[in-house]
Design a protein around this motif. Structure first.
Motif, short mmCIF file in Angstrom:
data_model
loop_
_atom_site.label_atom_id
_atom_site.label_comp_id
_atom_site.label_asym_id
_atom_site.label_seq_id
_atom_site.Cartn_x
_atom_site.Cartn_y
_atom_site.Cartn_z
N ALA A 103 56.60 41.17 48.52
CA ALA A 103 56.04 42.43 49.02
C ALA A 103 55.28 43.16 47.90
N LYS A 104 55.86 43.19 46.70
CA LYS A 104 55.20 43.82 45.56
C LYS A 104 53.92 43.06 45.19
N ALA A 111 45.56 45.62 46.53
CA ALA A 111 44.96 46.66 45.70
C ALA A 111 43.81 46.09 44.87
N ALA A 112 44.02 44.90 44.34
CA ALA A 112 42.97 44.25 43.54
C ALA A 112 41.77 43.90 44.41
N GLY A 117 44.04 51.85 46.27
CA GLY A 117 45.49 51.77 46.45
C GLY A 117 45.85 50.65 47.40
N SER A 118 47.12 50.37 47.50
CA SER A 118 47.58 49.29 48.36
C SER A 118 47.47 49.68 49.82
N LYS A 119 47.36 48.66 50.65
CA LYS A 119 47.32 48.87 52.09
C LYS A 119 48.72 48.89 52.65
N ALA A 120 48.98 49.79 53.53
CA ALA A 120 50.28 49.84 54.18
C ALA A 120 50.11 49.42 55.63
N LYS A 133 37.32 39.61 52.01
CA LYS A 133 37.18 41.03 51.68
C LYS A 133 36.36 41.21 50.42
N ARG A 134 36.60 40.37 49.43
CA ARG A 134 35.86 40.46 48.17
C ARG A 134 34.37 40.21 48.40
N VAL A 135 34.04 39.18 49.17
CA VAL A 135 32.65 38.85 49.45
C VAL A 135 32.00 40.00 50.21
#
Length: 153
Positions: A103-104, A111-112, A117-120, A133-135
């Motif tokens: 999970a962490k 986030a990277a 921030g992280s997605k919840a 997502k990066r592309v």
């Protein structure tokens, strides 16, 4: 090598190196152990050694695929062994530790990928991979000012 494979390989190596992980490092040798019903009960055997091999060879397209195979290691053990047995309890404990650490790791990877921030929340079945997502994010920067004006109408 995928962006997730490095951190996930590190996590698998941490689990693999624990003394408690010894029964999960290699395939169950059901013949030598006299567990002749094992193939009838466990339809898709999996072990941490195979997960490590698959990560190194790039077999997994997503971190989720690798995590599913790790979960299968614990599930197989808990399916075959009686609830409350030493092996069942060991697999349950290893599963809990893995889920906490994964999970962490998943939050860090998200986030990277998003740069924020992280997605919840729960992931949808059609959610794009981290690479997609990066592309997409890179392509957003390529849109010209004129293109942005047309998009904002």
């Amino acid at each position: 090598m995928s962006e997730f494979s490095g951190p996930l390989t590190k996590l698998v190596n941490q689990i693999y190196s624990k003394a408690d992980a010894e029964p999960f490092r290699e395939p169950v040798d059901w013949k030598a152990l006299g567990l002749f019903d094992y193939p009838q009960i466990i339809k898709r055997p999996m072990d941490l050694g195979k997960v490590k091999e698959n990560l190194q060879s790039g077999k997994y397209r997503t971190a989720g695929e690798a995590a599913d195979d790790i979960r299968l290691v614990w599930k197989n053990c808990m399916t075959y062994n009686a609830d409350g047995s030493d092996f069942y309890n060991l697999a349950k404990n290893m599963s809990k530790k893995f889920e906490d650490k994964y999970a962490k790791l998943e939050k860090e990877l998200n986030a990277a990928a998003t740069g924020a921030g992280s997605k919840a929340g729960a992931k949808g079945a059609n959610e794009p991979t981290l690479e997609e997502k990066r592309v997409f994010a890179k392509n957003l920067y390529k849109i010209s000012k004129e293109g942005k004006k047309r998009l904002s109408c």
